[in-house]
Write an enzyme that holds these catalytic residues in place. Structure first.
Site, PDB file in Angstrom:
ATOM      1  N   CYS A   2      38.969  76.466  27.246  1.00 40.86           N
ATOM      2  CA  CYS A   2      38.052  77.449  26.605  1.00 40.86           C
ATOM      3  C   CYS A   2      38.719  78.864  26.976  1.00 40.86           C
ATOM      4  O   CYS A   2      39.222  78.894  27.876  1.00 40.86           O
ATOM      5  CB  CYS A   2      36.868  77.339  27.248  1.00 40.86           C
ATOM      6  SG  CYS A   2      36.048  75.424  26.940  1.00 40.86           S
ATOM      7  N   ARG A  27      45.442  78.685  23.737  1.00 41.41           N
ATOM      8  CA  ARG A  27      44.772  77.716  24.915  1.00 41.41           C
ATOM      9  C   ARG A  27      44.379  76.294  24.400  1.00 41.41           C
ATOM     10  O   ARG A  27      44.187  75.477  24.975  1.00 41.41           O
ATOM     11  CB  ARG A  27      43.650  78.510  25.709  1.00 41.41           C
ATOM     12  CG  ARG A  27      44.135  79.798  26.307  1.00 41.41           C
ATOM     13  CD  ARG A  27      43.014  80.755  26.582  1.00 41.41           C
ATOM     14  NE  ARG A  27      42.302  79.897  27.844  1.00 41.41           N
ATOM     15  CZ  ARG A  27      42.372  79.990  29.177  1.00 41.41           C
ATOM     16  NH1 ARG A  27      43.430  81.192  29.358  1.00 41.41           N
ATOM     17  NH2 ARG A  27      42.109  79.542  30.113  1.00 41.41           N
ATOM     18  N   TRP A  73      36.681  74.214  24.192  1.00 40.76           N
ATOM     19  CA  TRP A  73      37.334  72.924  24.123  1.00 40.76           C
ATOM     20  C   TRP A  73      36.466  72.035  24.643  1.00 40.76           C
ATOM     21  O   TRP A  73      36.195  72.041  25.717  1.00 40.76           O
ATOM     22  CB  TRP A  73      38.533  73.235  24.970  1.00 40.76           C
ATOM     23  CG  TRP A  73      39.528  72.118  25.235  1.00 40.76           C
ATOM     24  CD1 TRP A  73      40.541  71.870  24.224  1.00 40.76           C
ATOM     25  CD2 TRP A  73      39.664  70.681  26.010  1.00 40.76           C
ATOM     26  NE1 TRP A  73      41.193  70.738  24.559  1.00 40.76           N
ATOM     27  CE2 TRP A  73      40.598  70.138  25.632  1.00 40.76           C
ATOM     28  CE3 TRP A  73      38.981  70.566  27.080  1.00 40.76           C
ATOM     29  CZ2 TRP A  73      40.991  68.752  26.179  1.00 40.76           C
ATOM     30  CZ3 TRP A  73      39.024  69.397  27.695  1.00 40.76           C
ATOM     31  CH2 TRP A  73      40.363  68.409  27.438  1.00 40.76           C
ATOM     32  N   ASN A  99      33.166  79.210  30.638  1.00 42.99           N
ATOM     33  CA  ASN A  99      34.347  78.229  30.618  1.00 42.99           C
ATOM     34  C   ASN A  99      34.115  77.328  32.213  1.00 42.99           C
ATOM     35  O   ASN A  99      33.598  77.985  33.116  1.00 42.99           O
ATOM     36  CB  ASN A  99      35.779  78.792  31.134  1.00 42.99           C
ATOM     37  CG  ASN A  99      36.306  79.802  29.685  1.00 42.99           C
ATOM     38  OD1 ASN A  99      35.573  79.406  28.691  1.00 42.99           O
ATOM     39  ND2 ASN A  99      37.196  80.397  29.726  1.00 42.99           N
ATOM     40  N   GLY A 100      34.651  76.239  32.023  1.00 44.20           N
ATOM     41  CA  GLY A 100      34.356  75.446  33.227  1.00 44.20           C
ATOM     42  C   GLY A 100      33.262  74.081  32.856  1.00 44.20           C
ATOM     43  O   GLY A 100      32.934  73.872  31.923  1.00 44.20           O
ATOM     44  N   GLU A 484      60.338  64.379  29.758  1.00 46.20           N
ATOM     45  CA  GLU A 484      59.974  65.796  29.164  1.00 46.20           C
ATOM     46  C   GLU A 484      60.066  65.520  27.996  1.00 46.20           C
ATOM     47  O   GLU A 484      59.272  66.305  27.007  1.00 46.20           O
ATOM     48  CB  GLU A 484      60.730  67.033  29.785  1.00 46.20           C
ATOM     49  CG  GLU A 484      60.563  68.224  29.302  1.00 46.20           C
ATOM     50  CD  GLU A 484      58.999  68.864  29.228  1.00 46.20           C
ATOM     51  OE1 GLU A 484      58.182  68.047  29.956  1.00 46.20           O
ATOM     52  OE2 GLU A 484      58.742  69.794  28.370  1.00 46.20           O
ATOM     53  N   LYS A 488      57.321  66.127  24.995  1.00 42.48           N
ATOM     54  CA  LYS A 488      57.202  67.080  23.767  1.00 42.48           C
ATOM     55  C   LYS A 488      56.786  66.281  22.737  1.00 42.48           C
ATOM     56  O   LYS A 488      56.301  66.931  21.840  1.00 42.48           O
ATOM     57  CB  LYS A 488      58.664  67.807  23.681  1.00 42.48           C
ATOM     58  CG  LYS A 488      58.858  68.726  24.580  1.00 42.48           C
ATOM     59  CD  LYS A 488      58.206  70.243  24.698  1.00 42.48           C
ATOM     60  CE  LYS A 488      56.825  69.905  25.492  1.00 42.48           C
ATOM     61  NZ  LYS A 488      56.876  70.316  26.782  1.00 42.48           N
ATOM     62  N   GLU A 491      53.132  65.434  22.299  1.00 43.48           N
ATOM     63  CA  GLU A 491      52.423  66.286  22.365  1.00 43.48           C
ATOM     64  C   GLU A 491      52.052  67.054  20.983  1.00 43.48           C
ATOM     65  O   GLU A 491      51.040  67.309  20.507  1.00 43.48           O
ATOM     66  CB  GLU A 491      52.750  67.570  23.246  1.00 43.48           C
ATOM     67  CG  GLU A 491      52.551  67.309  24.591  1.00 43.48           C
ATOM     68  CD  GLU A 491      52.999  68.387  25.489  1.00 43.48           C
ATOM     69  OE1 GLU A 491      52.274  69.064  26.498  1.00 43.48           O
ATOM     70  OE2 GLU A 491      54.118  69.046  25.254  1.00 43.48           O
ATOM     71  N   HIS A 507      63.537  46.066  32.293  1.00 39.49           N
ATOM     72  CA  HIS A 507      62.456  45.478  33.243  1.00 39.49           C
ATOM     73  C   HIS A 507      61.413  45.718  32.244  1.00 39.49           C
ATOM     74  O   HIS A 507      60.034  46.032  32.773  1.00 39.49           O
ATOM     75  CB  HIS A 507      62.108  46.354  34.577  1.00 39.49           C
ATOM     76  CG  HIS A 507      63.231  46.031  35.317  1.00 39.49           C
ATOM     77  ND1 HIS A 507      63.364  44.811  35.978  1.00 39.49           N
ATOM     78  CD2 HIS A 507      64.235  46.979  35.814  1.00 39.49           C
ATOM     79  CE1 HIS A 507      64.470  44.921  36.688  1.00 39.49           C
ATOM     80  NE2 HIS A 507      65.099  46.050  36.834  1.00 39.49           N
ATOM     81  N   LYS A 606      46.429  74.637  26.492  1.00 32.63           N
ATOM     82  CA  LYS A 606      47.509  75.120  27.133  1.00 32.63           C
ATOM     83  C   LYS A 606      47.414  75.356  28.732  1.00 32.63           C
ATOM     84  O   LYS A 606      48.145  74.915  29.701  1.00 32.63           O
ATOM     85  CB  LYS A 606      47.584  76.658  26.806  1.00 32.63           C
ATOM     86  CG  LYS A 606      48.867  77.506  27.122  1.00 32.63           C
ATOM     87  CD  LYS A 606      50.139  76.909  26.772  1.00 32.63           C
ATOM     88  CE  LYS A 606      51.446  77.539  27.313  1.00 32.63           C
ATOM     89  NZ  LYS A 606      52.704  76.417  27.199  1.00 32.63           N
TER      90      LYS A 606
HETATM   91  C1  G6P Z   1      48.716  71.349  30.060  1.00 30.15           C
HETATM   92  C2  G6P Z   1      49.711  72.062  29.099  1.00 30.15           C
HETATM   93  C3  G6P Z   1      51.251  71.572  29.484  1.00 30.15           C
HETATM   94  C4  G6P Z   1      51.518  71.889  30.932  1.00 30.15           C
HETATM   95  C5  G6P Z   1      50.312  71.459  31.860  1.00 30.15           C
HETATM   96  C6  G6P Z   1      50.519  71.989  33.193  1.00 30.15           C
HETATM   97  O1  G6P Z   1      48.871  69.950  29.804  1.00 30.15           O
HETATM   98  O2  G6P Z   1      49.577  71.512  27.959  1.00 30.15           O
HETATM   99  O3  G6P Z   1      52.004  72.309  28.829  1.00 30.15           O
HETATM  100  O4  G6P Z   1      52.819  71.351  31.218  1.00 30.15           O
HETATM  101  O5  G6P Z   1      48.988  71.718  31.262  1.00 30.15           O
HETATM  102  O6  G6P Z   1      50.274  73.194  33.080  1.00 30.15           O
HETATM  103  P1  G6P Z   1      50.892  74.446  34.085  1.00 30.15           P
HETATM  104  O7  G6P Z   1      50.122  75.533  33.453  1.00 30.15           O
HETATM  105  O8  G6P Z   1      50.132  74.282  35.444  1.00 30.15           O
HETATM  106  O9  G6P Z   1      52.079  74.449  34.298  1.00 30.15           O
END
Ligand code: G6P
Length: 611
Positions: A2, A27, A73, A99-100, A484, A488, A491, A507, A606
């Site tokens: 949010c 976000r 969100w 937010n929260g 990673e 990606k 996501e 395994h 985000k």
């Molecule tokens: C969310 C974002 C990711 C990020 C993660 C941790 O899931 O979509 O891209 O890696 O949070 O966020 P931070 O801001 O703590 O690196």
């Protein structure tokens, strides 16, 4: 997650708010809305994108110079117009964005229902709007006091902005666990959950801390604690500029951010990698290096991509500085038996500096006496402020939800830290230090070189656009890169992908391999390459489709792979900085081919500010 933006001043509030909400889109959100005060209070809400809200505003032509807006969100209640913020109480006098999470909303709701309140949606936020109204109407107190008393009954986290139809000269804001700041303009003030919506109007900001509230009017602001102690707050100057949060000709922020990485890695090393003197200087760690290297162990806590950077850090710290390291998901760390104490050091890694679980892990470690070091991108973020010392990644604002340039900057910081600690520990030899310093210096131009030719990656992306699954394999430094790379792809393209240490394939995952399974093999580290070649053979024997990422000159790997992408040769421990880049591009091009919403993937946020 949010976002909040609010405005009071001489401009049309709806214009500032709608533009601000668009800046907050990165976000992640599913609905949006705003409330504008003029002679009356007007509320517009939509499910979906801010563009829809812009259209609705054009039809309704809202007028007024004070307002609050929100991108939601969903946590409690599905994404819908009713559940979108702002929320109002029974009489519609107060409008609130939040937010929260209000954890005790159910108890509060039942109590309010007994008093005759009727609720229209399912959100926790609506309960708070009713509570403020109930308190206000039942006692002889003003708007500010009503918000203050309501918050006294709330358990959970919040960043809120509230307006009152009959006090149309102020916005009341409060924070506990969800960031909020005040932007100071000339005869105008802004409130926002991060700086991106206000950067084009002002660079002067005041950050609210937990359990602080503020009254923001056209003439100024007053900050106090929830317990009514008036505070004098420091005014900070924002370092970011507007250009950094715009696309600059790229179709997506993610692509822009991938292509920025030569520059962001260079920015991250500036003034820190002292090439002529063959040393590393990290001002943010001055005075604490000895404590770190003498710690019983280092615990790295983070989430998502930052957790992957932490894993690279583990290999680097062990190899270069011989330090014992554990890497923990922040969300798991905080609920485990707390064995961290003053003999340990925690390093938290966070792009946003606001991730709820990482913040909670930090606080837990501090409570137990450990020193906490931060690696953050957002200057002035909560994590940056609460850590004992730290190093900023200086990657600039990252807007694409899928993290790219923040990851390479985090790995750059961790590499420099490991080198610094290794020298202090005397575990890193003069020769190796010299080699690494020289090679690190060339990383930005190597990144640029790689980004000059992306044809083969586009070709592979085209061929595998409709694959249903992907497997990513790596060993040593390339294992976190495999994780990673898989993240990606998941996501932004919604393709199921898993990252594995290559040897673990036998395994379990090997059972999945057939001619439909693309397997991305990150074979960039020399010291494990022989073993990687065996793994490649194992995949080939089951007709899996191999896409390899290998260093220039690894002809054995190239010969065995169906597709191969070469990265420039560097020392093994620096390969993550390069090998992650083709994987970022691969997922980007696949997502674009699949017409996915690259910068704001479904369901993702985000900055994850709820636990
Ligand atoms: C969310 C974002 C990711 C990020 C993660 C941790 O899931 O979509 O891209 O890696 O949070 O966020 P931070 O801001 O703590 O690196």
């Amino acid at each position: 997650m949010c976002g909040i933006v609010g405005y009071i001043g001489k401009r049309q509030a709806s214009e500032v708010i709608l533009k601000g909400l668009q800046r907050l889109e990165y976000r992640g959100y599913d609905s949006a809305g705003f409330a504008i005060l003029d002679d009356d209070m007007k509320i517009l809400k939509i499910k979906g994108k801010v563009d829809e809200l812009v259209k609705k505003d054009k039809e309704e032509m809202t007028e007024g110079h004070l307002g609050i807006g929100h991108t939601r969100w969903a946590t409690h209640g599905e994404p819908s117009e009713i559940n979108a913020h702002p929320h109002v109480g029974a009489s519609g006098k107060f409008a609130l964005v939040h937010n929260g999470i209000i954890e005790n909303y159910n108890v509060l709701r039942k109590d309010l229902e007994k008093k005759g309140h009727k609720f229209t949606g399912e959100t926790d936020t609506e309960v708070l709007a009713h509570l403020i109204e109930e308190i206000h109407d039942m006692s002889d107190i003003d708007f500010f006091q009503a918000v203050q008393q309501a918050l006294g009954q709330v358990k959970g986290t919040y960043g809120i902005a509230v307006v009152h139809k009959y006090t149309p000269d102020r916005i009341i804001i409060a924070r506990k666990g969800s960031p909020l700041l005040i932007g100071i303009g000339e005869d105008e003030y802004f409130v926002a959950s991060d700086a991106s919506p206000i950067i084009e109007y002002t660079k002067k900001v005041v950050y609210l801390e937990d359990e602080e509230m503020a009254v923001v009017t056209r003439d100024g602001y007053e900050v106090s604690t929830l317990k009514n102690i008036t505070l004098t707050k420091e005014v900070h100057e924002l370092a970011m500029n507007l250009e950094q949060i715009e696309k600059g000709g790229y179709p997506h922020f993610m692509l822009k951010e991938i292509f920025e990485q030569g520059g962001t890695i260079a920015d991250c090393m500036r003034g820190r990698l002292m090439v002529a003197e063959n040393r590393i200087q990290l001002g943010g760690l001055e005075g604490v290096v000895d404590k770190i290297i003498n710690a019983r162990r280092v615990v790295i806590a983070a989430c998502g991509t930052s957790w992957h950077a932490g894993l690279v850090g583990e290999y680097l710290f062990e190899y270069l500085a011989h330090m014992p390291v554990e890497v923990e998901y922040a969300s798991e760390f905080r609920y485990r038996e707390q064995l961290v104490d003053e003999r340990d050091v925690m390093i938290v890694i966070s792009q946003s500096g606001e991730t709820a679980d990482t913040l909670a892990a930090l606080r837990e470690a501090k409570r137990n006496g450990a020193m906490v070091i931060g690696i953050c991108n957002v200057v002035g973020s909560t994590i940056a402020r609460e850590t004992d010392a730290g190093v900023y990644t200086h990657a600039g604002p990252e807007i694409g939800v899928a993290s790219t340039k923040a990851f390479t900057a985090q790995v750059t910081v961790l590499t420099m830290m490991a080198m610094l600690f290794g020298r202090q520990n005397k575990t890193l030899s003069d020769e190796l230090m010299q080699e690494l310093v020289q090679e690190l210096k060339t990383i930005p131009e190597k990144v640029e070189e790689m980004l000059r030719n992306t044809d083969e990656i586009k070709n592979i992306a085209r061929l595998f656009t409709y694959a249903s699954h992907f497997l990513y394999l790596g060993r040593s430094y390339s294992f976190p890169v495999a994780l990673e790379g898989a993240l990606k792809l998941k996501e932004i393209s919604y393709i199921h992908a898993e990252g594995y240490p290559a040897a673990e394939m036998k395994h379990g995952p090997i059972a999945l391999i057939d001619e439909h399974m693309p397997v991305v093999v990150i074979a960039a580290t020399d010291h494990t390459n022989e073993k990687m070649i065996n793994n490649i053979e194992e995949v080939r024997a089951r007709r899996g489709r191999i896409i390899s990422i290998s260093s220039d000159g690894q002809s054995d790997v190239d010969r065995l792979a169906e597709f191969s992408i070469n990265i420039p040769e560097v020392h093994d421990c620096l390969t993550p900085l390069l090998s992650c880049i083709p994987l970022q591009l691969l997922s980007y091009y696949i997502a674009v081919n699949r017409k996915c919403h690259v910068d704001q993937p479904r369901n993702l946020a985000k900055s994850v500010t709820v636990e």
